[in-house]
Structure formats: C-alpha cells, structure tokens
Write a protein that holds these residues in place. Structure first.
Motif, short mmCIF file in Angstrom:
data_model
loop_
_atom_site.label_atom_id
_atom_site.label_comp_id
_atom_site.label_asym_id
_atom_site.label_seq_id
_atom_site.Cartn_x
_atom_site.Cartn_y
_atom_site.Cartn_z
N ASP A 237 0.81 -1.22 0.00
CA ASP A 237 0.00 0.00 0.00
C ASP A 237 0.84 1.27 0.00
O ASP A 237 0.40 2.33 0.47
CB ASP A 237 -0.96 0.01 1.21
N LYS A 238 2.03 1.18 -0.56
CA LYS A 238 2.88 2.36 -0.71
C LYS A 238 2.63 2.93 -2.11
O LYS A 238 2.58 2.20 -3.10
CB LYS A 238 4.34 1.96 -0.55
N VAL A 239 2.49 4.25 -2.21
CA VAL A 239 2.10 4.89 -3.45
C VAL A 239 3.22 4.80 -4.48
O VAL A 239 4.36 5.22 -4.22
CB VAL A 239 1.71 6.36 -3.22
N ILE A 240 2.88 4.24 -5.65
CA ILE A 240 3.82 4.18 -6.76
C ILE A 240 3.64 5.40 -7.65
O ILE A 240 4.61 6.02 -8.09
CB ILE A 240 3.60 2.89 -7.57
N ASP A 251 2.74 5.94 2.54
CA ASP A 251 2.11 4.69 2.95
C ASP A 251 0.63 4.97 3.22
O ASP A 251 0.28 5.75 4.12
CB ASP A 251 2.78 4.16 4.21
N LEU A 252 -0.25 4.33 2.43
CA LEU A 252 -1.69 4.56 2.55
C LEU A 252 -2.42 3.37 3.17
O LEU A 252 -3.64 3.22 3.04
CB LEU A 252 -2.29 4.84 1.16
N SER A 253 -1.70 2.54 3.89
CA SER A 253 -2.33 1.34 4.46
C SER A 253 -3.38 1.67 5.51
O SER A 253 -4.26 0.86 5.79
CB SER A 253 -1.26 0.43 5.08
N SER A 254 -3.34 2.87 6.06
CA SER A 254 -4.33 3.27 7.06
C SER A 254 -5.56 3.91 6.45
O SER A 254 -6.53 4.19 7.15
CB SER A 254 -3.69 4.24 8.07
N GLU A 255 -5.53 4.18 5.16
CA GLU A 255 -6.66 4.81 4.50
C GLU A 255 -7.81 3.81 4.33
O GLU A 255 -7.60 2.66 3.93
CB GLU A 255 -6.27 5.36 3.12
N GLU A 256 -9.05 4.28 4.62
CA GLU A 256 -10.22 3.41 4.56
C GLU A 256 -10.45 2.88 3.14
O GLU A 256 -10.79 1.71 2.95
CB GLU A 256 -11.46 4.19 5.03
N SER A 257 -10.27 3.74 2.14
CA SER A 257 -10.52 3.32 0.76
C SER A 257 -9.55 2.24 0.33
O SER A 257 -9.92 1.33 -0.42
CB SER A 257 -10.41 4.53 -0.17
N VAL A 258 -8.29 2.32 0.78
CA VAL A 258 -7.30 1.31 0.42
C VAL A 258 -7.60 -0.01 1.12
O VAL A 258 -7.46 -1.09 0.54
CB VAL A 258 -5.88 1.81 0.75
N ARG A 259 -8.05 0.07 2.36
CA ARG A 259 -8.34 -1.16 3.12
C ARG A 259 -9.57 -1.88 2.57
O ARG A 259 -9.69 -3.10 2.70
CB ARG A 259 -8.55 -0.81 4.59
N GLN A 260 -10.52 -1.12 1.99
CA GLN A 260 -11.72 -1.77 1.42
C GLN A 260 -11.45 -2.45 0.09
O GLN A 260 -12.20 -3.34 -0.32
CB GLN A 260 -12.84 -0.73 1.23
N ALA A 261 -10.39 -2.07 -0.59
CA ALA A 261 -10.08 -2.63 -1.92
C ALA A 261 -9.35 -3.96 -1.73
O ALA A 261 -8.13 -4.05 -1.89
CB ALA A 261 -9.26 -1.65 -2.73
N THR A 262 -10.10 -5.00 -1.38
CA THR A 262 -9.49 -6.29 -1.08
C THR A 262 -9.67 -7.33 -2.18
O THR A 262 -8.92 -8.29 -2.25
CB THR A 262 -10.07 -6.84 0.23
N ALA A 263 -10.68 -7.13 -3.02
CA ALA A 263 -10.95 -8.13 -4.07
C ALA A 263 -10.08 -7.88 -5.29
O ALA A 263 -9.23 -6.99 -5.32
CB ALA A 263 -12.43 -8.10 -4.44
N THR A 264 -10.29 -8.69 -6.34
CA THR A 264 -9.54 -8.51 -7.58
C THR A 264 -9.94 -7.20 -8.25
O THR A 264 -9.09 -6.49 -8.80
CB THR A 264 -9.81 -9.69 -8.53
N SER A 265 -11.23 -6.88 -8.22
CA SER A 265 -11.71 -5.61 -8.75
C SER A 265 -13.06 -5.34 -8.11
O SER A 265 -13.71 -6.24 -7.57
CB SER A 265 -11.84 -5.63 -10.27
#
Length: 609
Positions: A237-240, A251-265
């Motif tokens: 979850d580090k920004v490229i 590092d965006l691992s604490s962001e809610e939107s990043v944590r919800q994106a768990t599936a393939t799409s």
C-alpha cells in the motif's frame, strides 16, 4: 383494510365507473388521455431525476471499473516489457561471458557499454541501467543527469533482492532518486543474471530505473474521463504513482478506501473530508499492485440535475401542447362515429337508402365500410325474401294443381291391377302394384325427409321393377345393420344413385350386374357406400362428372349426373356444406359413391358410450 372499508371503496369505484361510462365518447377520450399520458408524464418527470442519477452512478461505476481494469492491464504490459528487457542479457553469450570474466580489457568495456546503451534505448522512460558483476565492478548507462547519489547504499540491498529472487524479476516500489543535478521519482526492476550454459551460477545482476512518467499519460487520460483522481499502490500500500504528486511514496495502508479494496476488482461509495466519492479499483495478478480511482459523486450527478430541470420544463410545455392535440384528435375520432350513429338511426326508421362515406382505412373507416355492406345485405335479403315468398306461393299453387294428376294415376293403376288379377296375369298385377308404391313414395311432397329403412324399401321396389323389365339382370346386396335403418336422410337419396349405375354402368353389359350398399361410422358422421361392378370411368370422365355434380359445369346432353347433383344439393341444403357425395371410379372396375351424413344427436351419444 377491513371488509367494511373494502365495500365502501368498491361502491365508490362503482359509482365513478358508472359516471365515466355515461360520458360522451369525446369526454372519455380526453379523460383517458389526461390520465394515461399526462399523469404518468408528471410522475416520470418527478422520478426521472432520481432514477437518472442512479443510472448515471451505476453506468459510471461500471464504466470506471472497466477502464480501471484496462488501464491496469496497460501498466502490466509495460512492466512485462521491463521484465523481458531484464531477461535479454541471458540470451547474449558475449555479454554473459564479459560479465563472468574477472579480467578487464578495452574490447570487453566497449562491448558492455554498447550493449547496456542499447538496452536503455528500448523504452523512452527508462532513466538508467545498472549492471553489477561478482567482482565489485559495475557498468551503467544514464540518459539524463547522473548516477544515483545513494548507489553505494542501495547496491547491497539490490544484490540481496536479486539473490532472493533467484533469477526472477523483482519490482522495487517508487523512490525519490537524487543525482546531484536533478531529482525524480522512479521504480526499479531487478533480475539476477546467471551463466545459463554451465552450472547456472550467479554472475551478477541488472537494474532498470524507470521514471514514473511512464504512467503519466495513462493516468491523465483516466482522470480526464472520470473527472477524479487516481492512485497506484504496491502490495504494501505504498504509493507508486498518484494524480496528486504529494502522495508519491506515502504509505496509505491506514486509508479506509485502500483497506476496502481487497478483491480482484470492484467499487464502493466512500466519503472523504465530507465529500462523497465513487471508488473503483483493480488488483494486478502480475505485480499485485492496486489501481484506485476516486470519482466525485457531485461531478457524476451534475448532468442529472440539469436534465431534471429541463425535463420538468419540457413536460409542462408538452402537457399544454398535448391537451390541445387531444381535444383535436378526440373530435376527429368521434365525428365519424357520430355520423355512423345518425345513419343507424335512419336505418332503424326503415330508410335503407343511406351510405357512410369512407375516407380512411382505419378502424372507424372499416366500421363504416362494414356498415355499408350490412345495409346493402339487408336490402338484398329483403328483396330475396320478397322473391322467395312469391316463388313459394307459386309453388304451393302448382302443388295444389299437381295433386289432381297423382290421384288419377293411383286410381288408374289400381284399376289395371284389378283387371290383371281377374285375368290371372299375376306378373302385370305385381308390376302395377309395385309401380303404385313407387309413385306414392316419390310424389308425396309433404314429407321431404325419410329414414334409411324407408329408402331401402323404396329401392327394393325400384329394383324389383327393373328386374321384371330386364329379366333379373341386377343384384343389390345390402349390408346395413338393422340399428342403422332409423338414421334420417333426405328423401329419394339412394334410388337416383342406383338408377345412375343401372343406366350408365351396365348399359353395354349383356350379363348381370351387382350393386353393393354398405355403411361405416366415422366419429359423428355416417357414410353410406354404393358400389357397382360396372364399366367404370376414365380419369377425364371422372373429373368431368365431378365438375357437373358440383355444379361447376352444365349437365351433359344425355342428362348424366343430374340425379347425383340433385341428391348432393339436397343433402347440403339439409345438413350443411360438410356433407354430400364423393365419387370414385376405375375404368373397367366400377364406380363407388360415398354419401356422408351426420348422425342424430341420440346416436352420437350412443356411439360415445
């Protein structure tokens, strides 16, 4: 709702319906138009903004999810190209030989520099290529600026990453690179190089630094389409890369939107800093990177709000226009109906000299056309009734006159029979008696129907006379059960058919002739078969006879077919078009006439049982 409530509602609806039914057609059309068009139009206008906005959101989400996945596929293609570039030295034996050689030389240095330079030219966004051997030496090629300031620091880290990957390419996330001349952000591809022809021993590793501007065009196009922002993060979850450059390497691992994106799409709504966003994402199976797109909901529904306002305005204008059109249309539709109503009232008074002027071929026009046909038919039927009544009176008068002659003939025949018996001439007496019975059966006009039993009895008398005349030349074999003798039929049905066989089938035969009469049941019908073994007919003669019997050709000069035609027409007049005669014949074999009649209702019930 209680039963009482339902009853009250039902009565109210019934009163409204009666009131509606008693309105004029024009008023009904106006009410129906306003109810079925204008009211739904207002409801649609009211609901359109909600459903349109919902549809826009759904379509935008679907499209954004699709374009996110496609953009990530392009990134995967780019990374795949870098992976392939890192593997190219493995297929160059000269380069591998130079890299494994501990010695140095001018040819080796020039060859390696040229090869690395060519590698760095393949992709426009690769900034630098570094090649390290196992002897502490390295070669590089830089497009702009200089080598990394922290090369000594990252060299050992790269070596460790290459060794752990054991020949597989490895991605290193975006880092800020400083060269002393300028700074830029780049991600790296590292691969360990091995001696492929011998023992696969490691002989060094290669590193490609690629500027993140390689993704800039794809992300810019994506942002232009979605009107939002895009973020590409690695597996940690580090920004490229991000549309907002301030997020690079964060590092965006604490962001809610990043944590919800768990599936393939997928996609989901989210609120960030009080604003609503539609978030779509896709995960790469190649790099495990995630591409996340943030689309402002307000931007998505902006056009829906404009559409809602325009729709409401246009709906109001349309209702006013439609109301005027409805009045004109209702008048145009009811005017010809009123005309037909007036004409019907004329017909009701007895005036049949009326006609509807049909101008169009719509339903009202067709109704007027059929009204004209009906009036014409009524006139024709009245004329036909008048003609029929006149003919009936003439026929009754003729029948009264004709009753004189039969009685005179009966009395005369009875006198002849008595004289023959007095003179002991039994044959003449029998012939006279039989002829009298034939005349009484045939000339009796009061009864137009008979039974099969009566017909067979009359036929027996007729055959008896013919055999007296022709010395027992004809044999009639009847195979009809007694239970079928009470079936009703038209009078003089069998005798004309048998007479036709005697006159035509056996006219040139010197020997005897046989006529068979059988019966068969077919459902609710009964079929009587009269078959002779006479001379038969050719195909052309049979075809001509059928046409004459059907009335499509005039009778023959010798009168052949007149009796059959008479029987056919009387059957159809009595029972309908489904019944009548069928004639088949083979030349030299004989002729078969089938008579189809309906079974009486009581016999139909018996047949079913």
């Amino acid at each position: 709702m209680t039963k009482m409530g339902w009853r009250i509602a039902g009565r109210a609806f019934e009163k409204l319906w009666v009131a509606f039914a008693n309105l004029t057609m024009q008023q009904k059309l106006l009410i129906v138009f306003l109810t079925l068009v204008c009211l739904p139009l207002f409801m649609i206008s009211y609901a359109s903004s909600y459903y349109y906005a919902r549809s826009i959101k759904a379509n935008t989400t679907s499209y954004a999810t699709e374009i996110t996945s496609k953009t990530l596929l392009k990134i995967d293609d780019y990374v795949t190209d870098l992976y392939n570039m890192s593997a190219m030295p493995l297929y160059n034996k000269d380069f591998l030989g130079w890299l494994a050689d501990p010695n140095t030389g001018l040819a080796k240095e020039q060859g390696m520099d040229l090869y690395i330079n060519n590698l760095n030219k393949i992709k426009p966004d690769t900034v630098s290529v570094y090649v390290f051997d196992n002897y502490g030496r390295f070669k590089y090629n830089i497009k702009t600026g200089g080598i990394r300031n922290n090369l000594d620091e990252v060299r050992d880290e790269w070596a460790k990453i290459a060794m752990e990957a054991d020949g597989n390419p490895v991605l290193v996330s975006t880092q800020e690179v400083s060269t002393g001349k300028d700074n830029y952000y780049a991600f790296s591809v590292i691969r360990e190089l091995k001696q492929v022809k011998f023992d696969l021993a490691p002989i060094g590793f290669i590193v490609f630094d690629t500027n993140i501007t390689a993704f800039e065009r794809q992300f810019r196009d994506l942002d232009d389409v979605t009107k939002g922002q895009t973020v590409l993060v690695d597996e940690n979850d580090k920004v490229i890369y991000a549309s907002d450059r301030s997020l690079l390497t964060r590092d965006l691992s604490s962001e809610e939107s990043v944590r919800q994106a768990t599936a393939t799409s997928g996609s989901f709504p989210i609120r960030i800093d009080g604003e609503s966003y539609i978030t779509t994402y896709a995960r790469s199976s190649l790099t495990n990177w995630k591409l996340i797109v943030y689309i402002p909901t307000a931007e998505v529904t902006r056009q829906a709000a404009v559409t809602r306002n325009v729709t409401l305005l246009m709906s109001g204008l349309f209702v006013l226009l439609a109301l005027g059109i409805a009045i004109a249309i209702s008048y145009a539709l009811t005017r010809p109906l009123s005309k037909i109503k007036t004409l019907m009232q004329e017909v009701q008074t007895g005036n049949l000299d009326v006609s509807f002027n049909q101008r169009y071929r719509d339903e009202v026009g067709m109704l007027g056309r059929h009204f004209n046909i009906m009036v014409t038919r009524v006139r024709d039927l009245l004329e036909e009734v008048k003609t029929t009544q006149t003919r009936k009176k003439e026929a009754e008068y003729a029948a009264l006159q004709s009753q004189i002659n039969p009685h005179f003939i009966y009395n005369t025949l009875e006198t002849i029979r008595m004289k023959a018996e007095l003179n002991d001439d039994e044959e003449v007496a029998d012939m006279t008696f039989t002829l009298g019975k034939l005349l009484r059966y045939g000339v009796n006009h009061e009864e137009q129907l008979a039974t099969i039993g009566q017909e067979l009895e009359h036929l027996g008398n007729y055959i008896a006379l013919q055999n007296m005349r022709f010395s027992n030349k004809f044999t009639v074999l009847v195979d009809i059960p007694e239970r079928d003798h009470d079936i009703g039929c038209v009078k003089l049905m069998l005798q004309p058919i048998v007479e036709n066989a005697i006159h035509h089938a056996f006219k040139n035969r010197l020997g005897t002739g046989t006529i068979r009469i059988d019966v068969r049941h077919e459902g609710t019908d009964v079929v009587f078969i009269v078959a002779d073994d006479g001379c038969g007919m050719s195909e052309q003669e049979l075809k001509t006879l059928r046409e004459r019997v059907a009335g499509r050709l005039p009778p023959a000069a010798r009168g052949r077919g007149i009796g059959l035609r008479n029987v056919r027409e009387r059957i159809k007049m009595q029972y309908g078009e489904a019944y009548g005669l069928r004639i088949d014949s083979r030349e030299g074999e004989g002729t078969v006439v089938e008579i189809r009649l309906p079974l009486p209702p009581e016999r139909e019930e018996a047949e079913r049982c």
